[in-house]
Design an enzyme around this catalytic site. Sequence first.
Site, mmCIF file in Angstrom:
data_model
loop_
_atom_site.group_PDB
_atom_site.id
_atom_site.type_symbol
_atom_site.label_atom_id
_atom_site.label_comp_id
_atom_site.label_asym_id
_atom_site.label_seq_id
_atom_site.Cartn_x
_atom_site.Cartn_y
_atom_site.Cartn_z
ATOM 1 N N GLU A 1 -55.830 -24.080 -34.690
ATOM 2 C CA GLU A 1 -57.181 -24.104 -34.164
ATOM 3 C C GLU A 1 -57.950 -25.050 -35.080
ATOM 4 O O GLU A 1 -58.024 -24.822 -36.285
ATOM 5 C CB GLU A 1 -57.747 -22.672 -34.200
ATOM 6 C CG GLU A 1 -58.948 -22.413 -33.360
ATOM 7 C CD GLU A 1 -58.737 -22.554 -31.854
ATOM 8 O OE1 GLU A 1 -57.597 -22.499 -31.367
ATOM 9 O OE2 GLU A 1 -59.754 -22.746 -31.159
ATOM 10 N N ASP B 1 -71.204 -20.347 -37.146
ATOM 11 C CA ASP B 1 -70.383 -20.328 -38.354
ATOM 12 C C ASP B 1 -71.136 -19.837 -39.571
ATOM 13 O O ASP B 1 -72.294 -20.175 -39.796
ATOM 14 C CB ASP B 1 -69.834 -21.734 -38.630
ATOM 15 C CG ASP B 1 -68.695 -22.071 -37.684
ATOM 16 O OD1 ASP B 1 -67.721 -21.291 -37.649
ATOM 17 O OD2 ASP B 1 -68.795 -23.078 -36.964
ATOM 18 N N TYR C 1 -60.077 -15.635 -26.765
ATOM 19 C CA TYR C 1 -60.507 -15.477 -28.163
ATOM 20 C C TYR C 1 -61.276 -14.169 -28.264
ATOM 21 O O TYR C 1 -62.404 -14.050 -27.805
ATOM 22 C CB TYR C 1 -61.390 -16.652 -28.576
ATOM 23 C CG TYR C 1 -61.593 -16.792 -30.073
ATOM 24 C CD1 TYR C 1 -62.158 -15.765 -30.839
ATOM 25 C CD2 TYR C 1 -61.224 -17.957 -30.739
ATOM 26 C CE1 TYR C 1 -62.332 -15.900 -32.198
ATOM 27 C CE2 TYR C 1 -61.406 -18.104 -32.114
ATOM 28 C CZ TYR C 1 -61.959 -17.070 -32.835
ATOM 29 O OH TYR C 1 -62.143 -17.206 -34.200
#
Lengths: 268, 397
Positions: free
Chosen positions: A49, A60, A175
């Site tokens: 990934e 993030d 995911y």
Amino acid sequence: MDRYAQMFQRLDNDKQGAFVPFVTLGDPDMETSLEVIEALIAGGADALELGIPFSDPIADGPTIQKSAIRALDKGVSPKDCLAIIRRIRERHREIPIGLLLYSNLVLAPGIDEFYRQCAEAGVDSILVADVPIREGEPFMAAAKAQGIHQILIAPPNASEQTLQQIGELSSGYTYLLGRAGVTGTETAADMPASNLISKLHEVGAARPILGFGISKPEQVKAAIEAGAAGAIAGSATVKIIEQHLENKAMMLTRLTEFVAGMKAATNR
Amino acid sequence: MSKHLSTKFGDYGGMYVPELLIPALDQLEQAFIDAQQDPEFQQEFKSLLNDYAGRPTPLTRTRNLVSNPKVTLYLKREDLLHGGAHKTNQVLGQALLTKRMGKTQVIAETGAGQHGVATALACALLGLKARIYMGAKDVERQAPNVFRMRLMGAEVIPVNAGSGTLKDAVNEALRDWSASYQDAHYLLGTAAGPHPFPTIVREFHKMISEEIRAQILEKEGRLPDAVVACVGGGSNAIGAFADFIDTPEVQLIGVEPAGKGLHTHEHGAAIAKGTKGILHGAYSYIMQTPEGQIEESYSVSAGLDYPAVGPQHAYLHDIGRATYESVTDEEALNAFQILARKEGIIPALESSHALAHALNMADAAEQETLIVVNLSGRGDKDLAHVQQFLKGDSHNG
């Protein structure tokens, strides 16, 4: 030939789950980045990934933010990132390569053009962190046209409707978010996620790989025991780069060891 | 859940956020729809606006500012609102929504500190716990507002990531929210961000234009020829425009910060010089590199220092309903001083941009012209900064 399907078939035969490390492309620089990815593969990564660095990564935490800044400071562009992928793909024909990035980088060259370039470089899947399913139509259409899997996120708070849509639209893998929040090992994934995993199974979603807050082999083991098809570790992997910026040989050795340790925990 | 509100303005806007935040945005949209139809909520909002914040704000006819006898210029006095700027309007509305959703905490971002101050005062009043993200650079250059927020019980969290300014504070607020949405509301401070924020912020600032309409009709017996407002994210402008959008005879003019000039890279004029893209959840005009990395904006006025613009402004620009002009730091600083000297009003540097453009319009006018400038805030917060500028020893913002 679909590399994710091949991978899952091989892992099923071997009674294993997948371990998927994440790093930011171009971190800490172009040349080292290629070696970093080779080190991950040498450690036994089942798939990759890879992130394209973006100036404003809202999903993030601090570790991956810093990795993006390191790459951007070196002038790494999306085109450079695809060049790295092209080289990895030349050497490794089988390994599934997923791309993780933010929508504005896709829009800049145009959605269709971006997906075309990715397909040409050898990318198997794309996850756009700030495109939820309800904004996903043009991205999914471009993915389909290029034979790329658009990866969908199943968050712990997903509504029934979102889960149904994941069932209909997901491909490659799903995911699965181990917890709320942003990427990072500061907060561990909630275990087990078995409730969400069985719901995803019911709606016929692509096989779930658990990410967010995964840093230890025990967590990989727990994820697979809970029914996940594998686990993704991003910040924990990136942290090894950050901790060894002054010693590349050590960085690469530690990355290979880390992946090997995580991979060893994937036996069912 | 049924959808009642459009998520886009033409192609602009949308909800470009991680899947994780969608339930929180849906919950907010539903709470807003319900509240708009709930007389009790409306009553409470109105009473806070009137009795706590000081609405309606006056519409002041300037006496000395304009030398052209053909021009009449009014100021909508949002500078007189409690908190010192228009920001208090919509913050009170969103703080009430926070309580309605049963949430106890508020997250906010702030640049100049005006939205942070408004958030802090509303949270103090309504018993909510506020944590406010502010770029580390802004914490330093807006020290008095940091102290104000802390005095009113808010936690101020400096953000070192990125450029350490407003855009990074928004990033950090969004990150916080993606972990805390169950107990916390993200009280976004401008008419940008993902749906439903641009719509909520407009509706909770709409009284600015409704009051202008009623007040100018009473004073002049007619509607203004133009309403002028500064545009960073665009909250005061959308509030000043909202009630006139369907009244085409009223010209709507937004004024972006040209910083050191549109020919330089140091400006914040997203509509004039930006290109289409996605930042902070919305598709709009943004300042970016050809590869899609977000560029840093610049303006002497921290409140306009933002590399994007609210999606409805992008739409109003494209359809030609509003026009967007720009004004440099220097022109804004001039207008700042002129208003102080001629009318005894010290405007915020943000509002000075709108005023500077209106003064240019006034100079150029050849026929009878009635202009309303939304004086979105007062300049107390800018005094030290302007003083330095006028001494000529600060050119680094």
